[in-house]
Design an enzyme around this catalytic site. Sequence first.
Site, PDB file in Angstrom:
ATOM      1  N   ARG A  64      -8.735 -35.554 104.499  1.00 42.49           N
ATOM      2  CA  ARG A  64      -7.419 -35.280 105.086  1.00 42.49           C
ATOM      3  C   ARG A  64      -7.557 -34.819 106.532  1.00 42.49           C
ATOM      4  O   ARG A  64      -6.646 -34.947 107.322  1.00 42.49           O
ATOM      5  CB  ARG A  64      -6.706 -34.206 104.262  1.00 42.49           C
ATOM      6  N   LYS A 170     -22.184 -32.076  90.904  1.00 44.29           N
ATOM      7  CA  LYS A 170     -22.062 -30.936  89.998  1.00 44.29           C
ATOM      8  C   LYS A 170     -21.078 -29.938  90.608  1.00 44.29           C
ATOM      9  O   LYS A 170     -20.926 -29.928  91.827  1.00 44.29           O
ATOM     10  CB  LYS A 170     -23.410 -30.301  89.730  1.00 44.29           C
ATOM     11  N   HIS A 200     -29.237 -32.464  91.651  1.00 44.03           N
ATOM     12  CA  HIS A 200     -30.216 -32.774  92.711  1.00 44.03           C
ATOM     13  C   HIS A 200     -31.619 -32.248  92.420  1.00 44.03           C
ATOM     14  O   HIS A 200     -32.585 -32.699  93.009  1.00 44.03           O
ATOM     15  CB  HIS A 200     -29.704 -32.328  94.094  1.00 44.03           C
ATOM     16  N   LYS A 204     -36.077 -33.871  93.147  1.00 46.31           N
ATOM     17  CA  LYS A 204     -37.201 -33.196  93.810  1.00 46.31           C
ATOM     18  C   LYS A 204     -38.512 -33.773  93.299  1.00 46.31           C
ATOM     19  O   LYS A 204     -38.695 -33.954  92.102  1.00 46.31           O
ATOM     20  CB  LYS A 204     -37.155 -31.684  93.535  1.00 46.31           C
ATOM     21  N   GLU A 238     -33.181 -16.833  94.632  1.00 42.90           N
ATOM     22  CA  GLU A 238     -32.981 -17.024  96.070  1.00 42.90           C
ATOM     23  C   GLU A 238     -32.597 -15.714  96.727  1.00 42.90           C
ATOM     24  O   GLU A 238     -32.033 -14.819  96.088  1.00 42.90           O
ATOM     25  CB  GLU A 238     -31.960 -18.130  96.357  1.00 42.90           C
ATOM     26  N   ASP A 257     -23.395 -22.269  87.633  1.00 44.14           N
ATOM     27  CA  ASP A 257     -23.894 -22.889  88.859  1.00 44.14           C
ATOM     28  C   ASP A 257     -25.340 -23.360  88.714  1.00 44.14           C
ATOM     29  O   ASP A 257     -25.706 -24.416  89.224  1.00 44.14           O
ATOM     30  CB  ASP A 257     -23.790 -21.865  90.014  1.00 44.14           C
ATOM     31  N   HIS A 262     -29.377 -27.162  86.493  1.00 42.99           N
ATOM     32  CA  HIS A 262     -30.760 -27.193  86.995  1.00 42.99           C
ATOM     33  C   HIS A 262     -31.766 -26.585  86.008  1.00 42.99           C
ATOM     34  O   HIS A 262     -32.800 -27.178  85.711  1.00 42.99           O
ATOM     35  CB  HIS A 262     -30.879 -26.415  88.306  1.00 42.99           C
ATOM     36  N   LYS A 362     -28.910 -14.681  92.892  1.00 44.83           N
ATOM     37  CA  LYS A 362     -28.802 -14.627  94.345  1.00 44.83           C
ATOM     38  C   LYS A 362     -29.241 -13.249  94.818  1.00 44.83           C
ATOM     39  O   LYS A 362     -29.225 -12.286  94.060  1.00 44.83           O
ATOM     40  CB  LYS A 362     -27.345 -14.871  94.755  1.00 44.83           C
TER      41      LYS A 362
HETATM   42  N1  LIG Z   1     -22.243 -27.616  99.539  1.00 49.53           N
HETATM   43  C1  LIG Z   1     -23.299 -27.557  98.752  1.00 49.53           C
HETATM   44  O1  LIG Z   1     -24.355 -27.025  99.093  1.00 49.53           O
HETATM   45  C2  LIG Z   1     -23.245 -28.170  97.376  1.00 49.53           C
HETATM   46  C3  LIG Z   1     -24.405 -28.121  96.561  1.00 49.53           C
HETATM   47  C4  LIG Z   1     -24.372 -28.731  95.312  1.00 49.53           C
HETATM   48  C5  LIG Z   1     -23.225 -29.350  94.889  1.00 49.53           C
HETATM   49  N2  LIG Z   1     -22.112 -29.356  95.687  1.00 49.53           N
HETATM   50  C6  LIG Z   1     -20.912 -30.027  95.186  1.00 49.53           C
HETATM   51  O2  LIG Z   1     -20.568 -31.053  96.100  1.00 49.53           O
HETATM   52  C7  LIG Z   1     -19.152 -31.166  96.217  1.00 49.53           C
HETATM   53  C8  LIG Z   1     -18.764 -30.990  97.664  1.00 49.53           C
HETATM   54  O3  LIG Z   1     -19.181 -29.735  98.119  1.00 49.53           O
HETATM   55  P1  LIG Z   1     -18.741 -29.153  99.532  1.00 49.53           P
HETATM   56  O4  LIG Z   1     -19.415 -27.823  99.645  1.00 49.53           O
HETATM   57  O5  LIG Z   1     -18.923 -30.157 100.598  1.00 49.53           O
HETATM   58  O6  LIG Z   1     -17.190 -28.912  99.287  1.00 49.53           O
HETATM   59  P2  LIG Z   1     -16.091 -28.420 100.324  1.00 49.53           P
HETATM   60  O7  LIG Z   1     -16.697 -28.266 101.674  1.00 49.53           O
HETATM   61  O8  LIG Z   1     -15.394 -27.282  99.686  1.00 49.53           O
HETATM   62  O9  LIG Z   1     -15.082 -29.651 100.279  1.00 49.53           O
HETATM   63  C9  LIG Z   1     -15.386 -30.928 100.790  1.00 49.53           C
HETATM   64  C10 LIG Z   1     -14.146 -31.547 101.348  1.00 49.53           C
HETATM   65  O10 LIG Z   1     -13.265 -31.869 100.308  1.00 49.53           O
HETATM   66  C11 LIG Z   1     -11.942 -31.892 100.812  1.00 49.53           C
HETATM   67  N3  LIG Z   1     -11.075 -31.139  99.903  1.00 49.53           N
HETATM   68  C12 LIG Z   1     -11.040 -29.806  99.699  1.00 49.53           C
HETATM   69  N4  LIG Z   1     -10.097 -29.484  98.799  1.00 49.53           N
HETATM   70  C13 LIG Z   1      -9.537 -30.652  98.438  1.00 49.53           C
HETATM   71  C14 LIG Z   1      -8.483 -30.988  97.555  1.00 49.53           C
HETATM   72  N5  LIG Z   1      -7.851 -30.072  96.846  1.00 49.53           N
HETATM   73  N6  LIG Z   1      -8.134 -32.274  97.479  1.00 49.53           N
HETATM   74  C15 LIG Z   1      -8.774 -33.230  98.167  1.00 49.53           C
HETATM   75  N7  LIG Z   1      -9.776 -32.973  99.027  1.00 49.53           N
HETATM   76  C16 LIG Z   1     -10.146 -31.701  99.138  1.00 49.53           C
HETATM   77  C17 LIG Z   1     -11.958 -31.231 102.161  1.00 49.53           C
HETATM   78  O11 LIG Z   1     -11.802 -32.258 103.141  1.00 49.53           O
HETATM   79  P3  LIG Z   1     -10.403 -32.558 103.821  1.00 49.53           P
HETATM   80  O12 LIG Z   1      -9.690 -31.250 103.964  1.00 49.53           O
HETATM   81  O13 LIG Z   1     -10.782 -33.188 105.111  1.00 49.53           O
HETATM   82  O14 LIG Z   1      -9.701 -33.501 102.900  1.00 49.53           O
HETATM   83  C18 LIG Z   1     -13.361 -30.659 102.270  1.00 49.53           C
HETATM   84  O15 LIG Z   1     -13.871 -30.704 103.583  1.00 49.53           O
HETATM   85  C19 LIG Z   1     -18.583 -30.114  95.271  1.00 49.53           C
HETATM   86  O16 LIG Z   1     -18.366 -30.718  94.025  1.00 49.53           O
HETATM   87  C20 LIG Z   1     -19.707 -29.106  95.129  1.00 49.53           C
HETATM   88  O17 LIG Z   1     -19.641 -28.403  93.914  1.00 49.53           O
HETATM   89  C21 LIG Z   1     -22.114 -28.797  96.907  1.00 49.53           C
END
Ligand SMILES: NC(=O)c1ccc[n+]([C@@H]2O[C@H](COP(=O)([O-])OP(=O)(O)OC[C@H]3O[C@@H](n4cnc5c(N)ncnc54)[C@H](OP(=O)(O)O)[C@@H]3O)[C@@H](O)[C@H]2O)c1
Length: 521
Positions: A64, A170, A200, A204, A238, A257, A262, A362
């Site tokens: 968005r 996840k 992920h 590894k 961590e 989490d 994992h 953590k």
């Molecule tokens: N970050 C990590 O280290 C990590 C690690 C393991 C797994 N994950 C998983 O990977 C996924 C993404 O993680 P992330 O940390 O990148 O998430 P995030 O930063 O919270 O969200 C990613 C993007 O999703 C969009 N978004 C947020 N709320 C939304 C909604 N209600 N409807 C539609 N779009 C929405 C937003 O983009 P816009 O506002 O531009 O639409 C946001 O920039 C999640 O499932 C998370 O559990 C993340």
Amino acid sequence: MTPVIEAEVEQKLERPALPKADPCTVVIFGASGDLTRRKLIPALYDLCGVGCMSACFQVVGTGRTHMTDAQFRDAMKASAITSKDVREFNEETWKRFAPRLRYFVGDPAKIGFYAELRSFLEQMQREGSSANVLFYVSTPASFAGEIISGLQSAQLNQREGGWSRIILEKPFGRDLESARALNDAVLKVFDEKNIYRIDHYLGKETVQNILVFRFANSIFEPVWNRNYVEYVEITAAETLGVERRASFYEETGALRDMVANHLLQLVALTAMEPPVAFDADSVREQKVQVFRSIRPMTVEEVAANTVRGQYGPGRIGGVEVPGYRQEPGVNPESNTETFAAVRLQVENWRWAGVPFYLRTGKRLADNVTEIKVHFKRTPQALFAGTGVRSFGPNSVSLRIQPDEGISVSFGAKRPGTYMSTVPVLAKFSYADAFGGNTPVAYETLILDAMRGDATLFTRRDEVEAEWKIITPIEEAWAQLPSPQFPNYTAGSEGPELAGNLLKASGHRWMLMLKKEAANAD
Ligand SMILES: NC(=O)c1ccc[n+]([C@@H]2O[C@H](COP(=O)([O-])OP(=O)(O)OC[C@H]3O[C@@H](n4cnc5c(N)ncnc54)[C@H](OP(=O)(O)O)[C@@H]3O)[C@@H](O)[C@H]2O)c1
């Protein structure tokens, strides 16, 4: 200090080139987010850099947030430059990679979005991109269901002359019921062979090496069972706090989490029977058998076999850090656990009676992920009374991160005319043997999904079997009195209570911080 025997590779080999991916377009939902910036784009850039991508490979970020293609490329470049995952940032490689990045603004909650996305992809195809599309759901996981039905509404789940696959991040659901509902939803739209549920950890190198260590060597497997193993401990610790993910973490906690995916995957790889072949179904079949052998706990069993913790303020690396309840975005009275320890029994022929202790948290003393298999003492104390310094029973440590490698501890005679022994370590270090440039997990997994290899992804029954173990613990915790949080200091080894899980059996956790002391355990 424990003497160390270094293990080396017998033949220094050039690392084989990575295989080529199928031609495809990767469409990322949530491309303005943290995961895309920190993990996905660095992985795709590296894969491009080492020549895995076809000439028509393209990436479409969606979200968005308003961005032009140029702004998206600039933002992604800034993160690739600083990313620890990128092998080596290089302007020339970036110049070849950047034109492949496109950005498509839209709200995936609006149904019209999917028809527009389809037209966008069709236009790209007319201009020479591939008919194959890999959708990567990188929005908050709770939004996955809506995206899946949106893709179906525009028939993006089928591609004429190509394939359509989906990667789901996840957490896959937040309990058994929601995981089942998500599985039902995605299986209505995609075939199981086109669904890639990512964990992920499985990407590894050292996690995959568990299978090689166990099943490509004949010396360990005969003792890898209840007759020789006293207990198994798995630690994923961590030093970091919740960082910028407080709202996610408040809803999730350490058990969901880390343990639900994992750590249970590490249990499965440590405990599974040999698969008949190294292919997706054979490996996953054996892993799911391990989960089925772990009986869901009653409330009383949860009270006796689990410990929750939450960190208070403390010091890490000489720096004062706040407690969890003082972190920005966290409820000051939060009861979310930042530490979880669980004692499990894998009730099958091989493992009956051998406890598996799992812990994660953590703001602990060190960053370490390790599986440690403790063997039984020798049946006879042959050297008692000879002045021999006692040392612990043998153990095998599979270090996932950092200092990836394997070490085996055993006793050796100290040189001299009198009988004296010392514990020694035979140590194999991945970095020393193969150098540092191994592909990071996301690279391996995205490449596998592009090639249609699901071996390192979790299957429907596997995910549900994991939740069958975890959901009763969550439900029991909701019924049992809340612990007095905070109950461990940031920078410590975790709540003292966690030690009690092992004490009655005469076992103890390895120390996280003092690596030498831990190795000598
Ligand atoms: N970050 C990590 O280290 C990590 C690690 C393991 C797994 N994950 C998983 O990977 C996924 C993404 O993680 P992330 O940390 O990148 O998430 P995030 O930063 O919270 O969200 C990613 C993007 O999703 C969009 N978004 C947020 N709320 C939304 C909604 N209600 N409807 C539609 N779009 C929405 C937003 O983009 P816009 O506002 O531009 O639409 C946001 O920039 C999640 O499932 C998370 O559990 C993340």
